[in-house]
Design a protein around this motif. Structure first.
Motif, short mmCIF file in Angstrom:
data_model
loop_
_atom_site.label_atom_id
_atom_site.label_comp_id
_atom_site.label_asym_id
_atom_site.label_seq_id
_atom_site.Cartn_x
_atom_site.Cartn_y
_atom_site.Cartn_z
N ASP A 1 -20.96 -14.48 -2.96
CA ASP A 1 -21.68 -15.72 -3.25
C ASP A 1 -20.76 -16.93 -3.36
N GLN A 2 -19.47 -16.75 -3.11
CA GLN A 2 -18.55 -17.88 -3.15
C GLN A 2 -18.89 -18.94 -2.10
N THR A 3 -19.59 -18.53 -1.07
CA THR A 3 -19.87 -19.44 0.04
C THR A 3 -21.31 -19.32 0.49
N GLU A 4 -21.86 -20.42 1.02
CA GLU A 4 -23.17 -20.35 1.66
C GLU A 4 -23.04 -19.77 3.06
N GLY A 5 -21.81 -19.75 3.56
CA GLY A 5 -21.56 -19.15 4.87
C GLY A 5 -21.39 -17.65 4.73
N GLN A 6 -20.39 -17.12 5.39
CA GLN A 6 -20.16 -15.68 5.40
C GLN A 6 -18.72 -15.38 5.00
N GLN A 7 -18.54 -14.41 4.13
CA GLN A 7 -17.20 -13.92 3.84
C GLN A 7 -16.79 -12.99 4.97
N ILE A 8 -15.59 -13.23 5.49
CA ILE A 8 -15.14 -12.44 6.65
C ILE A 8 -13.76 -11.84 6.38
N ILE A 9 -13.51 -10.70 7.00
CA ILE A 9 -12.16 -10.14 7.01
C ILE A 9 -11.33 -10.93 8.01
N LEU A 10 -10.20 -11.46 7.55
CA LEU A 10 -9.36 -12.29 8.40
C LEU A 10 -8.44 -11.40 9.24
N SER A 11 -7.93 -11.93 10.32
CA SER A 11 -7.13 -11.13 11.25
C SER A 11 -5.82 -10.72 10.60
N GLY A 12 -5.34 -9.55 11.00
CA GLY A 12 -4.09 -9.03 10.46
C GLY A 12 -4.32 -8.12 9.27
N GLU A 13 -3.35 -7.27 9.01
CA GLU A 13 -3.44 -6.37 7.87
C GLU A 13 -2.04 -6.00 7.39
N HIS A 14 -1.98 -5.52 6.16
CA HIS A 14 -0.75 -4.94 5.62
C HIS A 14 -0.93 -3.43 5.56
N THR A 15 0.03 -2.68 6.08
CA THR A 15 0.01 -1.23 6.00
C THR A 15 1.38 -0.74 5.57
N TYR A 16 1.43 0.04 4.52
CA TYR A 16 2.71 0.52 4.01
C TYR A 16 2.48 1.78 3.19
N SER A 17 3.56 2.53 2.96
CA SER A 17 3.50 3.78 2.21
C SER A 17 4.23 3.62 0.88
N ILE A 18 3.79 4.39 -0.12
CA ILE A 18 4.42 4.41 -1.44
C ILE A 18 4.59 5.87 -1.85
N ARG A 19 5.73 6.19 -2.42
CA ARG A 19 5.98 7.55 -2.89
C ARG A 19 5.42 7.69 -4.30
N ALA A 20 4.09 7.80 -4.36
CA ALA A 20 3.43 7.90 -5.66
C ALA A 20 2.03 8.47 -5.47
N ASN A 21 1.47 9.00 -6.53
CA ASN A 21 0.10 9.49 -6.52
C ASN A 21 -0.87 8.31 -6.40
N TYR A 22 -1.96 8.51 -5.70
CA TYR A 22 -2.89 7.41 -5.45
C TYR A 22 -3.47 6.82 -6.73
N LYS A 23 -3.62 7.65 -7.76
CA LYS A 23 -4.23 7.16 -9.00
C LYS A 23 -3.31 6.22 -9.76
N LEU A 24 -2.00 6.33 -9.53
CA LEU A 24 -1.08 5.38 -10.16
C LEU A 24 -1.31 3.97 -9.65
N LEU A 25 -1.59 3.81 -8.35
CA LEU A 25 -1.86 2.48 -7.82
C LEU A 25 -3.24 1.99 -8.25
N CYS A 26 -4.21 2.90 -8.34
CA CYS A 26 -5.52 2.48 -8.87
C CYS A 26 -5.36 1.93 -10.27
N GLU A 27 -4.63 2.63 -11.12
CA GLU A 27 -4.39 2.16 -12.49
C GLU A 27 -3.71 0.80 -12.48
N ASN A 28 -2.69 0.67 -11.68
CA ASN A 28 -1.90 -0.56 -11.63
C ASN A 28 -2.71 -1.76 -11.17
N SER A 29 -3.70 -1.52 -10.32
CA SER A 29 -4.39 -2.62 -9.65
C SER A 29 -5.23 -3.47 -10.59
#
Length: 443
Positions: free
Chosen positions: A182-210
């Motif tokens: 609802d931030q916009t009367e238009g449309q929220q869109i995924i912008l071009s490009g992405e970040h992809t990387y690996s971390i040597r950690a359990n997935y739940k540690l990043l969920c907690e951190n986020s």
């Protein structure tokens, strides 16, 4: 017998009377527990696959791994969104080897079988040898996931045909998605490009951190020094120290049901959506203030203030993060083993903002939560030293007790921004699903 057995061992222990909430570190480091998570968590929960605006045209596709399974996320030639398993029904080869693109058909590179965007077997690349009508029952078509549903353009898959609806699963997280869209009367869109990387950690540690407000100032001190420097000589000078002094009273952490939770905080970084600061440049002030006025007219003052000024770190159980902070980041945390994850993140923004705001938004996306930004390298280092210590020390329990015991139900609780009620909600749901107490199925 699997390691996670409530008769032999409990991995989550909660004692509200003592205010103690503990998680056994085998939940982060055990390969056996991870194998059970695949069956209990990732085979039964709703998992984010992509956003509607990533499939702009008929034939647009993205090949993604979701919950350990390779899928093709595609808008078919009829305009319908689908999710096919990325495997030929002949001899198992991947039929789509490109990460993204546009295609009318997919041709298996091994023996040349051809499948349409709808998943129908079009050709077996052979004139003889197959019985007539061998695919009359459609068993040789590409198989689609059991469930594919969306909420406001966010598409999720579920590998359990009996799963509750996505709408019910999202529970209180729907309001957070609404606040973003609802931030916009238009449309929220995924912008071009992405970040992809690996971390040597359990997935739940990043969920907690986020959505962990407790670590913000110790870990990201250099970022706040940078913000102070930016505001020197402007009307915002001194704002950072004022924020630090009032941080605990200005926001909150809230659990939203089904393991989802959000951290609401007020950190003066400025927000392209509708919160202007001098450090953002005079050329953006009029547009940002106009966007805020539009929010007020559409949503009312209270809702507009929440949408514009509150930074929201949302985790949707089990592995989707939406950080609506100084920019908007949509992040998937894909576990590859008990101690390794692959992270993919995209920027999101309104389709009706100016080039100046778009540039500011993308700069924020890169400069803080990007893999080489101010925030992510700090966080990654913390996650990896947590994992390393959990893997190589005999200490059994992690204490996640801050703010515990204030609410009757941890799945619907509220606490201070630096409490840990978000993690308590996450682990409560994890424990219930792992033990089969909550099946997330329709009755």
């Amino acid at each position: 017998m699997a390691l996670y057995d409530p008769v032999r061992e409990e991995l989550v222990k909660a004692d509200p009377e003592k205010g103690s909430f503990r998680v056994h570190r085998n939940a982060y480091r055990s390969a056996e527990v991870f194998e059970q998570e695949k069956q209990q968590i990732f085979a039964k929960c709703w998992l984010y696959i992509g956003h509607d605006t990533e499939l702009k045209k008929k034939g647009d596709f993205h090949a993604r791994r979701v919950g350990g399974r390779d899928l093709i996320f595609i808008r078919d030639k009829k305009g319908e969104v689908r999710a096919h398993y990325n495997t030929c029904t002949h001899r198992a080869a991947k039929v789509c080897r490109e990460r993204t693109g546009n295609a009318r058909n997919f041709t298996c590179p091994y023996h040349g079988w051809v499948f349409s965007s709808e998943g129908n077997l079009v050709s077996q690349n052979a004139q003889t040898g197959y019985a007539e009508g061998i695919n009359a029952d459609k068993h040789l078509d590409l198989r689609s996931v059991d469930r594919l549903e969306q909420y406001r353009g966010f598409w999720f898959v579920n590998y359990n045909p009996k799963a509750i609806s996505l709408y019910d699963y999202l529970d209180g997280a729907r309001d957070q998605i609404d606040a973003l869209m609802d931030q916009t009367e238009g449309q929220q869109i995924i912008l071009s490009g992405e970040h992809t990387y690996s971390i040597r950690a359990n997935y739940k540690l990043l969920c907690e951190n986020s959505y962990d407000g407790y670590h913000l100032f110790p870990v990201h001190a250099s970022y706040f020094d940078y913000l102070r420097d930016q505001m020197v000589g402007t009307p915002g000078e001194g704002l950072i120290d004022k924020t630090l002094a009032t941080y605990n009273s200005a926001g909150c952490a809230r659990s939203l049901g089904n393991g989802h939770a959000v951290l609401d905080s007020f950190v003066p970084t400025g927000r392209p959506v509708a919160q202007w600061l001098p450090s953002m440049g005079a050329d953006t002030k009029d547009e940002i203030e106009a966007r805020y006025a539009n929010l007020v007219s559409r949503m009312g003052e209270e809702r507009a203030k929440y949408i514009a000024e509150c930074q929201k770190n949302l985790v949707i159980f089990p592995n989707l993060v939406i950080n609506d902070i100084l920019s908007v980041t949509v992040r998937i945390i894909e576990p590859e083993s008990e101690n390794k994850i692959r992270v993919t993140a995209w920027a999101m923004g309104p389709d009706d903002e100016s080039e100046q705001l778009r540039a500011l938004r993308l700069d924020n996306f890169v400069s803080f939560l990007g893999p080489a930004g101010f925030g992510s390298p700090d966080d990654i280092e913390m996650l990896e030293i947590c994992q390393d210590a959990a893997d190589h020390t005999p200490i059994e329990w992690s204490e996640i007790s801050k703010g515990f015991g204030k609410a009757e139900d941890p799945l619907y609780a509220e606490g201070a921004p630096d409490d840990e009620i978000q993690m308590q909600a996450y682990w409560t749901m994890w424990d219930r699903v792992m033990r089969g107490i909550d099946t997330l199925e329709t009755r």
